[in-house]
Design an enzyme around this catalytic site. Structure first.
Site, short mmCIF file in Angstrom:
data_model
loop_
_atom_site.label_atom_id
_atom_site.label_comp_id
_atom_site.label_asym_id
_atom_site.label_seq_id
_atom_site.Cartn_x
_atom_site.Cartn_y
_atom_site.Cartn_z
N LYS A 1 0.87 -1.19 0.00
CA LYS A 1 0.00 0.00 0.00
C LYS A 1 0.89 1.23 0.00
O LYS A 1 2.05 1.16 0.45
CB LYS A 1 -0.88 0.01 1.26
CG LYS A 1 -2.13 0.85 1.12
CD LYS A 1 -3.19 0.09 0.38
CE LYS A 1 -4.48 0.84 0.28
NZ LYS A 1 -5.53 -0.02 -0.29
P1 NAD Z 1 -12.61 7.95 -3.75
O1 NAD Z 1 -11.59 8.97 -3.44
O2 NAD Z 1 -13.02 7.74 -5.16
O3 NAD Z 1 -13.95 8.24 -2.92
C1 NAD Z 1 -13.95 8.47 -1.54
C2 NAD Z 1 -15.31 8.96 -1.13
O4 NAD Z 1 -15.33 9.15 0.28
C3 NAD Z 1 -15.66 10.32 -1.73
O5 NAD Z 1 -17.02 10.32 -2.09
C4 NAD Z 1 -15.44 11.29 -0.60
O6 NAD Z 1 -16.20 12.46 -0.71
C5 NAD Z 1 -15.89 10.42 0.56
N1 NAD Z 1 -15.42 10.91 1.84
C6 NAD Z 1 -14.24 11.50 2.15
N2 NAD Z 1 -14.21 11.86 3.44
C7 NAD Z 1 -15.40 11.45 3.96
C8 NAD Z 1 -15.97 11.51 5.26
N3 NAD Z 1 -15.31 12.09 6.26
N4 NAD Z 1 -17.18 10.99 5.43
C9 NAD Z 1 -17.84 10.40 4.40
N5 NAD Z 1 -17.36 10.33 3.17
C10 NAD Z 1 -16.16 10.84 2.95
O7 NAD Z 1 -12.07 6.59 -3.10
P2 NAD Z 1 -12.51 5.12 -3.44
O8 NAD Z 1 -11.55 4.56 -4.41
O9 NAD Z 1 -13.96 5.09 -3.74
O10 NAD Z 1 -12.21 4.39 -2.06
C11 NAD Z 1 -13.17 4.33 -1.01
C12 NAD Z 1 -12.79 3.23 -0.04
O11 NAD Z 1 -12.76 1.98 -0.72
C13 NAD Z 1 -11.41 3.37 0.61
O12 NAD Z 1 -11.47 2.86 1.91
C14 NAD Z 1 -10.53 2.49 -0.26
O13 NAD Z 1 -9.39 2.02 0.44
C15 NAD Z 1 -11.51 1.35 -0.54
N6 NAD Z 1 -11.19 0.55 -1.72
C16 NAD Z 1 -11.09 1.11 -2.95
C17 NAD Z 1 -10.85 0.31 -4.05
C18 NAD Z 1 -10.81 0.87 -5.46
O14 NAD Z 1 -10.84 0.08 -6.38
N7 NAD Z 1 -10.80 2.18 -5.64
C19 NAD Z 1 -10.67 -1.07 -3.90
C20 NAD Z 1 -10.77 -1.62 -2.62
C21 NAD Z 1 -11.05 -0.79 -1.55
#
Ligand code: NAD
Length: 445
Positions: free
Chosen positions: A111
């Site tokens: 990571k």
């Molecule tokens: P992203 O940056 O696209 O989206 C994050 C979202 O969280 C946004 O809508 C943002 O406004 C919101 N956010 C930020 N602060 C916040 C708060 N305090 N309260 C509520 N919402 C808040 O990120 P993502 O890629 O969608 O990742 C989201 C989660 O999923 C993370 O934990 C990431 O580790 C996990 N994840 C992502 C992937 C991937 O393929 N992108 C894969 C596995 C896990």
């Protein structure tokens, strides 16, 4: 308002707690391996200056943690967020090792992250941060060493810059597999953008088909709440709505919107694109990110940050099922409270593994400069997610009905009253696989 927290939110302490609880369910775990499995293989910390648009200079700190390479090169996202810490990245790298082992893909866990606020940076500044960070990581990343992907506040564009930088530094080779989650035009895979969200859907649907929740045997007709409307949250909403669910609330960093009759996905996407937030969308009620977690619903899906469900609000969760699309959204204390309250929880290690699975498909396609059709990707993804859910469910059931019991010889003992959750069982399967493979390889030299 949430109540005062009575627990330690240190990410390393929490992941150790999860490891210890899972280890109780492992039949044979060589004692000397425990520290090897817990601690990362390598931590890289870099500091670098960036020239900002106004000609000032700012320093940034970034991390890349490679946890384990027993099954193959490291794999894991890079996040850009002001609250990124080395400990958070380390605990997430560890989670990636277990996730890859659970879904049977030949990667270890890694990571990365850069401490920065993307909302205050121009595109040019973001590009320079990404390129310099990639350069600083040097050969600690590579198609057969450690392969980054998107995560919080990074996206296809970030991956394109990482690829380009790496390619400039390693000319004359097929460098496409150095990073996944690239734009389609640059060797990205069909289906990667929605892979995590589709995976969330496949796993939930499979779980409901087991009839553990008598009210629902399928997603159709369920009421869903999603915290976070980024890449994962939006794709999850799309998959659930497409399959007959009603999404009654979503949120982003500004706050949330609620409509008991269901939100329109098209309107949410259009409103967010225009205003930068979902808050304020017509005919919706505005709610806070704390309130959204406490709404009455069938399935609650945290899809944003870590530690959102904790000892201060777990007793207020009003859902039949919690599905962790985000990484580490639930603390160990909250896990226990939800379990005592009879609320099932599907953990991140299974639920969001669709992302890394299609990243693996992208990596395979890149090796041969092939492109698989979208249908093929989604069929392969669904098959894997179903199989992972089945494996974890079967092992969990064996413990619940008493066919399998925790051995008295187990190095780590269960506390009185501990019941197996899907997280314990999924982690135990993954840790067991990595431990076994370590010994099968033979310990060097
Ligand atoms: P992203 O940056 O696209 O989206 C994050 C979202 O969280 C946004 O809508 C943002 O406004 C919101 N956010 C930020 N602060 C916040 C708060 N305090 N309260 C509520 N919402 C808040 O990120 P993502 O890629 O969608 O990742 C989201 C989660 O999923 C993370 O934990 C990431 O580790 C996990 N994840 C992502 C992937 C991937 O393929 N992108 C894969 C596995 C896990």
């Amino acid at each position: 308002m949430t109540d005062k927290l009575s627990e330690n939110l240190d990410p390393i302490a929490m992941s150790e707690q999860q490891f210890t609880q899972a280890a109780c369910y492992i039949k044979e775990l060589k004692e000397g391996l425990i520290d090897f499995l817990k601690y990362p293989k390598r931590i890289t910390i870099v500091n670098f200056p960036i020239e900002m648009d106004d000609a000032s200079v700012q320093s940034f700190q970034g991390y890349r943690v490679l946890h384990n390479q027993v099954f193959g090169p490291g794999k894991g996202g890079i996040r850009f967020h002001p609250s990124v810490t080395m400990d958070e990245v380390t605990s997430l790298a560890k989670l990636m090792t277990w996730k890859c082992a659970l879904v049977n893909i030949p990667f270890g866990g890694a990571k990365g992250g850069v401490v920065c606020n993307t909302k205050e940076l121009s595109e040019g500044e973001l590009r320079r941060i990404t390129r310099r960070f990639t350069t600083e990581l040097a050969d600690n990343i590579g198609p057969h060493t450690d392969i980054p992907a998107p995560d919080l506040y990074t996206n296809e564009q970030t991956m394109a810059w990482i690829f380009d930088t790496y390619d400039m530094l390693h000319p004359g080779k097929n460098n496409r597999p150095v990073v996944t989650g690239k734009p389609i035009e640059m060797g990205g895979s069909y289906g990667r953008k929605n892979a995590t969200g589709n995976g969330v859907y496949y796993v939930t649907e499979r779980f409901l088909s087991k009839s553990l929740i008598p009210e629902y045997q399928s997603i159709a007709g369920t009421k869903i709440v999603i915290q976070g409307f980024g890449n994962v949250g939006a794709a999850t909403a799309e998959a659930f709505i497409r399959n007959g669910a009603t999404v009654i609330a979503v949120s982003d960093s500004v706050g949330g919107v609620y409509d008991e009759n269901g939100l329109s996905l098209e309107e949410l996407i259009a409103f967010k694109a225009e205003h930068g937030t979902v808050v304020g969308m017509h005919n919706t009620m505005t709610i806070t990110n704390e309130e959204i977690l406490e709404l009455e619903c069938d399935i609650l899906i945290p899809a944003a940050l870590s530690n959102q469900i904790h000892s201060g609000n777990a007793h207020k969760i009003n859902a039949l099922l919690v599905v962790e699309a985000a990484n580490n959204p639930t603390t160990p204390e909250a896990d226990k409270i939800l379990c005592e309250r009879g609320i099932y929880l599907l953990p991140d290690i299974i639920v969001n593994a669709g992302g890394v699975t299609v990243s693996y498909f992208e990596w395979v396609q890149n090796q041969d400069n092939q492109r698989w059709e979208l249908d093929e990707i989604n069929t392969r993804l669904q098959k894997r997610m179903n199989s992972v859910m089945d494996t974890v469910f079967d092992r969990w059931q064996r413990y619940v009905v008493g066919e399998d019991v925790v051995s008295d010889d187990s190095i780590i003992k269960l506390s009185d009253g501990d019941k197996p959750g899907f997280r314990n069982i999924a982690l135990s399967i993954a840790i067991e696989r990595v431990a076994k493979a370590t010994l099968m390889r033979g310990i060097w030299p």
